[in-house]
Write a protein that holds these residues in place. Structure first.
Motif, PDB file in Angstrom:
ATOM      1  N   VAL A   1      55.029  40.155  54.616  1.00 58.34           N
ATOM      2  CA  VAL A   1      54.943  41.438  53.941  1.00 58.34           C
ATOM      3  C   VAL A   1      53.772  42.196  54.419  1.00 58.34           C
ATOM      4  N   ASP A   2      53.875  43.301  54.845  1.00 61.56           N
ATOM      5  CA  ASP A   2      52.891  44.348  55.005  1.00 61.56           C
ATOM      6  C   ASP A   2      52.352  45.074  53.691  1.00 61.56           C
ATOM      7  N   ASP A   3      51.015  44.763  53.404  1.00 67.05           N
ATOM      8  CA  ASP A   3      50.870  45.290  51.963  1.00 67.05           C
ATOM      9  C   ASP A   3      49.792  46.234  52.323  1.00 67.05           C
ATOM     10  N   ALA A   4      49.961  47.134  53.041  1.00 67.30           N
ATOM     11  CA  ALA A   4      48.918  48.339  53.259  1.00 67.30           C
ATOM     12  C   ALA A   4      48.621  49.316  52.303  1.00 67.30           C
ATOM     13  N   HIS A   5      49.791  49.400  51.682  1.00 64.19           N
ATOM     14  CA  HIS A   5      49.563  50.195  50.529  1.00 64.19           C
ATOM     15  C   HIS A   5      49.547  49.686  48.945  1.00 64.19           C
ATOM     16  N   GLY A   6      49.428  48.245  49.283  1.00 65.24           N
ATOM     17  CA  GLY A   6      49.440  47.740  47.841  1.00 65.24           C
ATOM     18  C   GLY A   6      47.973  46.986  47.498  1.00 65.24           C
TER      19      GLY A   6
ATOM     20  N   GLY B   1      41.574  50.300  56.067  1.00 66.23           N
ATOM     21  CA  GLY B   1      41.480  51.475  56.085  1.00 66.23           C
ATOM     22  C   GLY B   1      42.101  52.370  54.883  1.00 66.23           C
ATOM     23  N   LYS B   2      42.741  51.594  53.872  1.00 70.80           N
ATOM     24  CA  LYS B   2      43.368  52.531  52.925  1.00 70.80           C
ATOM     25  C   LYS B   2      42.624  52.363  51.510  1.00 70.80           C
ATOM     26  N   ALA B   3      42.771  51.446  50.567  1.00 67.37           N
ATOM     27  CA  ALA B   3      42.192  51.429  49.330  1.00 67.37           C
ATOM     28  C   ALA B   3      40.713  50.861  49.611  1.00 67.37           C
TER      29      ALA B   3
HETATM   30  C1  LIG Z   1      48.674  52.553  57.777  1.00 66.20           C
HETATM   31  C2  LIG Z   1      49.880  51.349  57.882  1.00 66.20           C
HETATM   32  C3  LIG Z   1      49.668  50.310  59.151  1.00 66.20           C
HETATM   33  C4  LIG Z   1      48.890  50.530  59.897  1.00 66.20           C
HETATM   34  O1  LIG Z   1      47.315  50.452  59.545  1.00 66.20           O
HETATM   35  P1  LIG Z   1      46.158  51.174  60.450  1.00 66.20           P
HETATM   36  O2  LIG Z   1      45.005  50.090  59.917  1.00 66.20           O
HETATM   37  O3  LIG Z   1      46.272  52.357  60.065  1.00 66.20           O
HETATM   38  O4  LIG Z   1      46.631  51.033  61.852  1.00 66.20           O
HETATM   39  C5  LIG Z   1      50.619  49.594  59.120  1.00 66.20           C
HETATM   40  N1  LIG Z   1      51.548  49.373  57.936  1.00 66.20           N
HETATM   41  C6  LIG Z   1      51.628  50.329  57.036  1.00 66.20           C
HETATM   42  C7  LIG Z   1      52.789  50.228  56.117  1.00 66.20           C
HETATM   43  C8  LIG Z   1      50.902  51.429  57.047  1.00 66.20           C
HETATM   44  O5  LIG Z   1      50.860  52.195  55.967  1.00 66.20           O
END
Ligand SMILES: *Cc1c(COP(=O)(O)O)cnc(C)c1O
Length: 388
Positions: A200-205, A235-237
């Motif tokens: 699971v890629d939880d970049a936005h969770g 780099g998001k939340a």
């Molecule tokens: C932003 C993002 C990434 C990449 O992350 P970075 O740190 O910006 O390279 C990977 N997966 C998802 C779902 C993203 O939104």
């Protein structure tokens, strides 16, 4: 030789040309961009931490102590005390035995997937998975099979038919362009039944959903036993930079030995890791910010519903208003900019053909008044003719 200039012209004609605006202020709702004061609704700084004084102070203290550059890759001499502490703190935060830092989320996904798979294996990806997951799959040269968005039944059929040596199911936790949440409990059950890995890629969770901001898994009460490979970005939340993968001891040690985007690159500056430690401290205790974010999302959704605009179904900070036509989406984004709002138009290939949209993101840092002003502008500028 390909005619690059002609290809650029082609993009302009299709309203697919991309350009950069120049920011002259920190990430915060009120920004100075291209010489204008605008209210931004497109940052991934969901909790308003990118410009937080405590995180800036931690960054400065660490830069004074450790300098700026990390000097080398983690496996040479670039792995600082701060990097190591951050890995331990992140593992503890998400409740996994180990975590491994990467310089960016893109690199993490490419590195993890490429390291785990090889020709003869199969990888199953949701149609709307992030590009970095797909790039990792392509690099691994395993067989890539994409299933319709969120369609657990279609995935099950593909898994049942697969004769691959190893199988990996990979999904965004929160989909980056639609804002909806993956059916994680069903995916976990399916992966277990078919003896496949689940990533699971939880970049936005991460930071936003679940108990204490632990992310999408926590929202469903899932953990390492259900999702053996958890990746998330910082780099998001978290408002800083970088990413990590969490897993068991064997997985992390294997990635250290074999993830090429981990091995062959300079470690992130140690002060970034120190700043992220400070950010993690805040994220853990940020229930008030998460509550404000939820209130902002609710206010925005109620306002857009009253305008009868085609709003995607999403309970997260990512909200999409589908316009359809590329040129119309671009025009609406530009009209909003002229009215003092930064809202990006997302076009193919980032989203499927015919679904160009405004992608809006909300932050805990937005005020109720800023959201009201945006709704007023949408009422004026987004005519029903923009609907698909
Ligand atoms: C932003 C993002 C990434 C990449 O992350 P970075 O740190 O910006 O390279 C990977 N997966 C998802 C779902 C993203 O939104």
């Amino acid at each position: 030789m390909k005619n690059l200039a002609q290809r650029l012209d082609e993009r302009r004609r299709q309203s697919l040309y991309r350009f950069r605006r120049i920011a002259d202020s920190p990430q915060q709702p009120l920004m100075r961009i291209d010489g204008r004061e605008v209210i931004g609704f497109c940052s991934n700084d969901y909790l308003g931490l990118a410009n937080h004084p405590d995180i800036i102070a931690a960054f400065k203290r660490a830069a004074d102590a450790f300098g700026v550059g990390s000097g080398a890759a983690h496996l040479i001499n670039g792995h600082s005390r701060y990097h190591h502490q951050l890995e331990e703190a992140l593992a503890e935060f998400v409740g996994y035995p180990r975590a491994l830092l990467f310089s960016t989320g893109y690199m993490a996904n490419v590195g993890i997937v490429q390291a785990l798979l090889e020709p003869g294996d199969a990888v199953f990806a949701d149609r709307l998975d992030h590009a970095s997951l797909l790039d990792g799959a392509l690099l691994s040269r395993a067989r890539l099979q994409r299933y319709p968005h969120g369609d657990v039944t279609a995935l099950e059929a593909k898994l049942a038919a697969s004769r691959a040596a190893d199988r990996l199911v990979m999904t965004d936790g929160v989909f980056s362009m639609d804002g909806d949440i993956a059916p994680l409990p069903a995916l976990a059950a399916l992966a277990r039944r078919h003896d496949a890995w689940l990533m699971v890629d939880d970049a936005h969770g991460i930071g936003v959903l679940g108990e204490g901001g632990r992310g999408s898994l926590s929202r469903f009460g899932l953990g390492q036993g259900d999702v053996p490979i958890l990746m998330a970005t910082l780099g998001k939340a978290f408002g800083v930079a970088g990413a990590f993968v969490a897993g068991d001891e064997t997985l992390i040690e294997y990635l250290i030995q074999s993830a090429r985007s981990y091995i062959y690159t300079t470690a992130m500056p140690p002060a970034i890791a120190a700043a992220t430690l400070a950010s993690l401290d805040i994220v853990r205790r940020a229930d008030d910010r998460r509550q404000r974010l939820r209130e902002n999302i609710a206010a925005f959704r109620a306002g857009v519903a009253a305008l009868n605009l085609p709003l995607l179904d999403s309970e997260t900070a990512i909200q999409g208003i589908v316009v359809g036509d590329n040129a119309a989406a671009t025009r609406l984004s530009e009209a909003l900019f002229d009215a003092g709002f930064l809202v990006t138009a997302i076009r193919p290939p980032t989203v499927p053909e015919g679904t160009a949209r405004l992608r809006l993101t909300l932050s805990a840092a937005h005020t109720a008044e800023q959201i009201e002003r945006l709704l007023d502008a949408l009422a004026r500028l987004a005519s029903p003719t923009d609907a698909p």
